[in-house]
Design a protein around this motif. Sequence first.
Motif, PDB file in Angstrom:
ATOM      1  N   LYS A   1     -49.131  64.982  11.029  1.00 21.90           N
ATOM      2  CA  LYS A   1     -49.716  63.638  11.015  1.00 21.90           C
ATOM      3  C   LYS A   1     -51.231  63.655  11.153  1.00 21.90           C
ATOM      4  CE  LYS A   1     -45.677  61.132  12.400  1.00 21.90           C
ATOM      5  NZ  LYS A   1     -45.263  59.820  12.813  1.00 21.90           N
ATOM      6  N   ASN A   2     -51.785  64.694  11.756  1.00 22.23           N
ATOM      7  CA  ASN A   2     -53.237  64.746  11.937  1.00 22.23           C
ATOM      8  C   ASN A   2     -53.972  65.203  10.670  1.00 22.23           C
ATOM      9  OD1 ASN A   2     -52.252  67.408  12.190  1.00 22.23           O
ATOM     10  ND2 ASN A   2     -54.031  68.013  13.389  1.00 22.23           N
ATOM     11  N   VAL A   3     -53.235  65.561   9.619  1.00 21.76           N
ATOM     12  CA  VAL A   3     -53.847  65.961   8.351  1.00 21.76           C
ATOM     13  C   VAL A   3     -53.877  64.739   7.437  1.00 21.76           C
ATOM     14  CG1 VAL A   3     -53.639  67.424   6.307  1.00 21.76           C
ATOM     15  CG2 VAL A   3     -53.054  68.335   8.561  1.00 21.76           C
ATOM     16  N   GLN A   4     -55.077  64.309   7.087  1.00 24.91           N
ATOM     17  CA  GLN A   4     -55.226  63.148   6.216  1.00 24.91           C
ATOM     18  C   GLN A   4     -55.111  63.584   4.754  1.00 24.91           C
ATOM     19  OE1 GLN A   4     -59.093  61.193   6.164  1.00 24.91           O
ATOM     20  NE2 GLN A   4     -58.051  59.234   6.322  1.00 24.91           N
ATOM     21  N   ILE A   5     -54.266  62.886   4.002  1.00 24.71           N
ATOM     22  CA  ILE A   5     -54.083  63.186   2.589  1.00 24.71           C
ATOM     23  C   ILE A   5     -54.446  61.927   1.809  1.00 24.71           C
ATOM     24  CG2 ILE A   5     -52.450  63.863   0.790  1.00 24.71           C
ATOM     25  CD1 ILE A   5     -50.793  65.197   3.037  1.00 24.71           C
ATOM     26  N   LEU A   6     -55.470  62.033   0.958  1.00 28.81           N
ATOM     27  CA  LEU A   6     -55.950  60.886   0.188  1.00 28.81           C
ATOM     28  C   LEU A   6     -56.126  61.278  -1.273  1.00 28.81           C
ATOM     29  CD1 LEU A   6     -58.822  59.680   2.555  1.00 28.81           C
ATOM     30  CD2 LEU A   6     -56.603  58.589   2.250  1.00 28.81           C
ATOM     31  N   ARG A   7     -55.929  60.296  -2.169  1.00 27.15           N
ATOM     32  CA  ARG A   7     -56.312  60.492  -3.564  1.00 27.15           C
ATOM     33  C   ARG A   7     -57.826  60.606  -3.601  1.00 27.15           C
ATOM     34  NH1 ARG A   7     -53.760  55.558  -3.907  1.00 27.15           N
ATOM     35  NH2 ARG A   7     -55.653  54.759  -4.882  1.00 27.15           N
TER      36      ARG A   7
END
Length: 79
Positions: free
Chosen positions: A38-44
């Motif tokens: 959850k602490n890893v941000q995944i964004l386009r």
Amino acid sequence: MLVLKRKVGEVVKIGDNIEVHILAVEGDVIKIGFEAPKNVQILRSELYEEIRAENVQAGSQKEEQSKQLLDFLKNSSKG
């Protein structure tokens, strides 16, 4: 850059905690899923760039507000 060919149902691992799942191929569109802590941000990338630009703009506005406040305080102390 690492370039891979994967089939539907296959997985790519990134480190110990991130998995990229190939879910479907529909024409020239590939559906992928990500499993990560959850602490890893995944964004386009386009969303990431939009957020970055907003942050830069907000920082510039804050800098201008700080300058205006300092100018006000300098002028106030003269009188």
